[in-house]
Design a protein around this motif. Structure first.
Motif, PDB file in Angstrom:
ATOM      1  N   MET A 152      35.690  39.623  18.678  1.00 20.84           N
ATOM      2  CA  MET A 152      34.458  38.966  19.097  1.00 20.84           C
ATOM      3  C   MET A 152      33.262  39.608  18.398  1.00 20.84           C
ATOM      4  O   MET A 152      33.309  40.769  18.015  1.00 20.84           O
ATOM      5  CB  MET A 152      34.284  39.083  20.611  1.00 20.84           C
ATOM      6  N   THR A 153      32.222  38.848  18.304  1.00 18.94           N
ATOM      7  CA  THR A 153      31.026  39.343  17.633  1.00 18.94           C
ATOM      8  C   THR A 153      29.934  39.742  18.617  1.00 18.94           C
ATOM      9  O   THR A 153      28.806  39.952  18.228  1.00 18.94           O
ATOM     10  CB  THR A 153      30.470  38.266  16.688  1.00 18.94           C
ATOM     11  N   VAL A 154      30.286  39.843  19.908  1.00 24.14           N
ATOM     12  CA  VAL A 154      29.295  40.226  20.916  1.00 24.14           C
ATOM     13  C   VAL A 154      29.686  41.593  21.471  1.00 24.14           C
ATOM     14  O   VAL A 154      30.832  41.807  21.875  1.00 24.14           O
ATOM     15  CB  VAL A 154      29.227  39.186  22.060  1.00 24.14           C
ATOM     16  N   GLN A 155      28.717  42.522  21.467  1.00 25.90           N
ATOM     17  CA  GLN A 155      28.984  43.880  21.939  1.00 25.90           C
ATOM     18  C   GLN A 155      27.891  44.321  22.906  1.00 25.90           C
ATOM     19  O   GLN A 155      26.728  43.966  22.751  1.00 25.90           O
ATOM     20  CB  GLN A 155      29.007  44.856  20.778  1.00 25.90           C
ATOM     21  N   VAL A 156      28.307  45.133  23.900  1.00 22.61           N
ATOM     22  CA  VAL A 156      27.374  45.742  24.838  1.00 22.61           C
ATOM     23  C   VAL A 156      27.409  47.241  24.588  1.00 22.61           C
ATOM     24  O   VAL A 156      28.476  47.851  24.553  1.00 22.61           O
ATOM     25  CB  VAL A 156      27.774  45.447  26.300  1.00 22.61           C
ATOM     26  N   THR A 157      26.236  47.824  24.388  1.00 24.39           N
ATOM     27  CA  THR A 157      26.146  49.271  24.191  1.00 24.39           C
ATOM     28  C   THR A 157      24.998  49.824  25.024  1.00 24.39           C
ATOM     29  O   THR A 157      23.994  49.144  25.245  1.00 24.39           O
ATOM     30  CB  THR A 157      25.886  49.628  22.717  1.00 24.39           C
ATOM     31  N   GLU A 158      25.174  51.051  25.482  1.00 21.61           N
ATOM     32  CA  GLU A 158      24.079  51.708  26.193  1.00 21.61           C
ATOM     33  C   GLU A 158      23.076  52.196  25.152  1.00 21.61           C
ATOM     34  O   GLU A 158      23.461  52.740  24.113  1.00 21.61           O
ATOM     35  CB  GLU A 158      24.587  52.882  27.022  1.00 21.61           C
ATOM     36  N   ARG A 159      21.815  51.968  25.428  1.00 22.85           N
ATOM     37  CA  ARG A 159      20.774  52.331  24.469  1.00 22.85           C
ATOM     38  C   ARG A 159      20.736  53.839  24.269  1.00 22.85           C
ATOM     39  O   ARG A 159      20.764  54.621  25.209  1.00 22.85           O
ATOM     40  CB  ARG A 159      19.418  51.851  24.962  1.00 22.85           C
ATOM     41  N   ASP A 160      20.661  54.237  23.023  1.00 21.09           N
ATOM     42  CA  ASP A 160      20.568  55.643  22.637  1.00 21.09           C
ATOM     43  C   ASP A 160      19.229  56.208  23.092  1.00 21.09           C
ATOM     44  O   ASP A 160      18.192  55.561  22.941  1.00 21.09           O
ATOM     45  CB  ASP A 160      20.688  55.739  21.112  1.00 21.09           C
ATOM     46  N   GLU A 161      19.250  57.405  23.661  1.00 19.96           N
ATOM     47  CA  GLU A 161      18.022  58.022  24.158  1.00 19.96           C
ATOM     48  C   GLU A 161      16.969  58.171  23.073  1.00 19.96           C
ATOM     49  O   GLU A 161      15.776  58.131  23.355  1.00 19.96           O
ATOM     50  CB  GLU A 161      18.324  59.385  24.783  1.00 19.96           C
ATOM     51  N   SER A 162      17.382  58.306  21.825  1.00 20.29           N
ATOM     52  CA  SER A 162      16.414  58.474  20.742  1.00 20.29           C
ATOM     53  C   SER A 162      15.608  57.200  20.497  1.00 20.29           C
ATOM     54  O   SER A 162      14.565  57.240  19.851  1.00 20.29           O
ATOM     55  CB  SER A 162      17.125  58.898  19.455  1.00 20.29           C
ATOM     56  N   ASP A 191      22.081  47.228  25.699  1.00 14.16           N
ATOM     57  CA  ASP A 191      21.744  46.236  24.690  1.00 14.16           C
ATOM     58  C   ASP A 191      22.938  45.327  24.459  1.00 14.16           C
ATOM     59  O   ASP A 191      24.085  45.777  24.443  1.00 14.16           O
ATOM     60  CB  ASP A 191      21.381  46.909  23.358  1.00 14.16           C
ATOM     61  N   VAL A 192      22.659  44.053  24.260  1.00  9.52           N
ATOM     62  CA  VAL A 192      23.692  43.088  23.912  1.00  9.52           C
ATOM     63  C   VAL A 192      23.394  42.622  22.491  1.00  9.52           C
ATOM     64  O   VAL A 192      22.294  42.154  22.194  1.00  9.52           O
ATOM     65  CB  VAL A 192      23.706  41.888  24.884  1.00  9.52           C
ATOM     66  N   HIS A 193      24.379  42.808  21.598  1.00 13.89           N
ATOM     67  CA  HIS A 193      24.247  42.405  20.205  1.00 13.89           C
ATOM     68  C   HIS A 193      25.248  41.298  19.909  1.00 13.89           C
ATOM     69  O   HIS A 193      26.406  41.379  20.311  1.00 13.89           O
ATOM     70  CB  HIS A 193      24.537  43.581  19.270  1.00 13.89           C
ATOM     71  N   GLN A 194      24.781  40.278  19.211  1.00 20.83           N
ATOM     72  CA  GLN A 194      25.654  39.198  18.755  1.00 20.83           C
ATOM     73  C   GLN A 194      25.528  39.129  17.238  1.00 20.83           C
ATOM     74  O   GLN A 194      24.440  38.953  16.713  1.00 20.83           O
ATOM     75  CB  GLN A 194      25.257  37.866  19.388  1.00 20.83           C
TER      76      GLN A 194
END
Length: 60
Positions: free
Chosen positions: A1-11, A26-29
């Motif tokens: 799939m081309t959709v990913q969920v990641t926790e935002r980096d503190e930086s 963040d949700v990226h497609q």
């Protein structure tokens, strides 16, 4: 799939957000940011909706 969920980096978060203890998912497609959520469950729900739409388009 081309959709990913990641926790935002503190930086990539503001000092104020870090001080408040905010967490952002963040949700990226296809490599593009398409959504930001304060709740991980909401982010995964949106990911599932996007994947459903992608699958529908692929079968047409």
């Amino acid at each position: 799939m081309t959709v990913q969920v990641t926790e935002r980096d503190e930086s990539k978060m503001s000092h104020e957000g870090l001080a408040c203890g905010l967490r952002i998912w963040d949700v990226h497609q296809q490599g593009e940011l398409v959504g930001m959520f304060h709740n991980e469950q909401d982010a995964h729900q949106y990911r599932a909706e996007l994947e459903t739409l992608e699958n529908q388009r692929a079968t047409q």
